[in-house]
Write a protein that holds these residues in place. Structure first.
Motif, PDB file in Angstrom:
ATOM      1  N   TYR A 158      40.970  37.141  30.821  1.00 29.87           N
ATOM      2  CA  TYR A 158      39.897  36.756  29.904  1.00 29.87           C
ATOM      3  C   TYR A 158      39.216  37.995  29.324  1.00 29.87           C
ATOM      4  N   TYR A 159      39.047  37.984  28.006  1.00 26.17           N
ATOM      5  CA  TYR A 159      38.281  39.039  27.342  1.00 26.17           C
ATOM      6  C   TYR A 159      37.132  38.409  26.577  1.00 26.17           C
ATOM      7  N   ASP A 160      35.942  38.935  26.811  1.00 26.96           N
ATOM      8  CA  ASP A 160      34.743  38.535  26.092  1.00 26.96           C
ATOM      9  C   ASP A 160      34.752  39.301  24.765  1.00 26.96           C
ATOM     10  N   SER A 161      34.851  38.589  23.657  1.00 24.20           N
ATOM     11  CA  SER A 161      34.910  39.233  22.336  1.00 24.20           C
ATOM     12  C   SER A 161      33.675  40.088  22.060  1.00 24.20           C
ATOM     13  N   CYS A 162      32.522  39.670  22.580  1.00 20.83           N
ATOM     14  CA  CYS A 162      31.284  40.442  22.379  1.00 20.83           C
ATOM     15  C   CYS A 162      31.365  41.786  23.091  1.00 20.83           C
ATOM     16  N   GLN A 163      31.879  41.776  24.318  1.00 21.39           N
ATOM     17  CA  GLN A 163      32.023  43.036  25.055  1.00 21.39           C
ATOM     18  C   GLN A 163      33.058  43.936  24.385  1.00 21.39           C
TER      19      GLN A 163
ATOM     20  N   PHE B 288      39.523  31.661  20.621  1.00 23.65           N
ATOM     21  CA  PHE B 288      38.549  30.711  20.102  1.00 23.65           C
ATOM     22  C   PHE B 288      37.684  31.365  19.038  1.00 23.65           C
ATOM     23  N   SER B 289      37.546  30.709  17.899  1.00 29.15           N
ATOM     24  CA  SER B 289      36.669  31.137  16.808  1.00 29.15           C
ATOM     25  C   SER B 289      36.912  32.611  16.443  1.00 29.15           C
ATOM     26  N   ILE B 290      35.900  33.479  16.556  1.00 29.61           N
ATOM     27  CA  ILE B 290      36.026  34.895  16.155  1.00 29.61           C
ATOM     28  C   ILE B 290      37.141  35.600  16.934  1.00 29.61           C
ATOM     29  N   GLY B 291      37.413  35.141  18.152  1.00 32.53           N
ATOM     30  CA  GLY B 291      38.498  35.716  18.953  1.00 32.53           C
ATOM     31  C   GLY B 291      39.845  35.585  18.258  1.00 32.53           C
TER      32      GLY B 291
ATOM     33  N   ILE C 197      46.448  35.688  27.592  1.00 29.98           N
ATOM     34  CA  ILE C 197      45.186  36.341  27.263  1.00 29.98           C
ATOM     35  C   ILE C 197      44.281  35.298  26.606  1.00 29.98           C
ATOM     36  N   ILE C 198      43.039  35.216  27.063  1.00 29.85           N
ATOM     37  CA  ILE C 198      42.057  34.334  26.442  1.00 29.85           C
ATOM     38  C   ILE C 198      40.979  35.207  25.804  1.00 29.85           C
ATOM     39  N   LEU C 199      40.740  34.978  24.514  1.00 30.49           N
ATOM     40  CA  LEU C 199      39.686  35.702  23.794  1.00 30.49           C
ATOM     41  C   LEU C 199      38.555  34.731  23.470  1.00 30.49           C
ATOM     42  N   SER C 200      37.348  35.106  23.831  1.00 30.49           N
ATOM     43  CA  SER C 200      36.192  34.218  23.662  1.00 30.49           C
ATOM     44  C   SER C 200      35.777  34.050  22.209  1.00 30.49           C
ATOM     45  N   ASP C 201      34.891  33.106  22.013  1.00 27.04           N
ATOM     46  CA  ASP C 201      34.241  32.929  20.713  1.00 27.04           C
ATOM     47  C   ASP C 201      33.097  33.935  20.605  1.00 27.04           C
ATOM     48  N   LEU C 202      32.254  33.813  19.604  1.00 27.68           N
ATOM     49  CA  LEU C 202      31.207  34.816  19.412  1.00 27.68           C
ATOM     50  C   LEU C 202      30.063  34.710  20.405  1.00 27.68           C
ATOM     51  N   CYS C 203      30.028  33.659  21.198  1.00 28.10           N
ATOM     52  CA  CYS C 203      28.990  33.552  22.235  1.00 28.10           C
ATOM     53  C   CYS C 203      29.380  34.335  23.489  1.00 28.10           C
ATOM     54  N   GLY C 204      30.646  34.685  23.609  1.00 28.45           N
ATOM     55  CA  GLY C 204      31.095  35.447  24.773  1.00 28.45           C
ATOM     56  C   GLY C 204      30.995  34.653  26.062  1.00 28.45           C
TER      57      GLY C 204
END
Length: 176
Positions: free
Chosen positions: A35-40, A83-86, A6-13
């Protein structure tokens, strides 16, 4: 069969993560990537390009929403690269569910405020010049595997050379 990662994005998504390809073109060889966009996940409005506004939305409920979403989506033990917030989202997901096989966080500076750690194998990476990385005592108290990369800042994870070397290491492939 490939292991899921699982890949979690940073706050930029996903909108501003062109750098992610530096990881995925290598990691795809060994892993089934999700992949998961943390913003979404956090229902964060990214129409503003102001990182402080996006960050504030995470702090004011987006982190909690993202964790809840991840709990719904992933109900079995998982391996996460965040990454970051993720990284904070994944960390707290692990605390709530116990479903972390392994968690690798890069530049997840908000972890410095965490008191408890999730079960599972944990590796943390930070740039030496990242002003918000946890202090050395935090790493010792948490008893986690970590690496501080000399002369690098928070955005180290967006650098091609770091990303490719890291991904090769994660796949146990020797770089040339």
């Amino acid at each position: 069969m490939k292991q899921r990662l699982i890949i979690l994005s940073d706050l930029c998504g996903s909108e501003k993560s062109d750098w992610l390809i530096y990881y995925t073109h290598i990691l795809n060889q060994k892993y089934d990537l999700v992949y998961y966009d943390s913003c979404q996940l956090g229902n964060v409005d990214t129409s503003s390009n102001d990182q402080q506004i996006i960050h504030q939305q995470f702090v004011e409920g987006g982190i909690r929403k993202a964790i809840s979403q991840l709990i719904e989506l992933e109900q079995n033990p998982i391996k996460i690269l965040a990454f970051s917030i993720g990284g904070l989202i994944a960390w707290r997901y692990g605390l709530l569910t116990g479903n972390i096989k392994s968690l690798i966080c890069i530049s997840s500076t908000r972890l410095r405020k965490e008191v408890y750690k999730p079960k599972g194998e944990i590796e943390l990476y930070f740039g030496e010049k990242d002003a918000y990385r946890p202090p050395m005592e935090w790493f010792i108290n948490q008893n986690v595997k970590f690496e501080v990369i000399p002369n690098k800042h928070h955005e180290i994870y967006t650098e091609r050379e770091f990303a490719e070397e890291f991904s090769l290491k994660l796949c146990n492939i020797q770089s040339h």
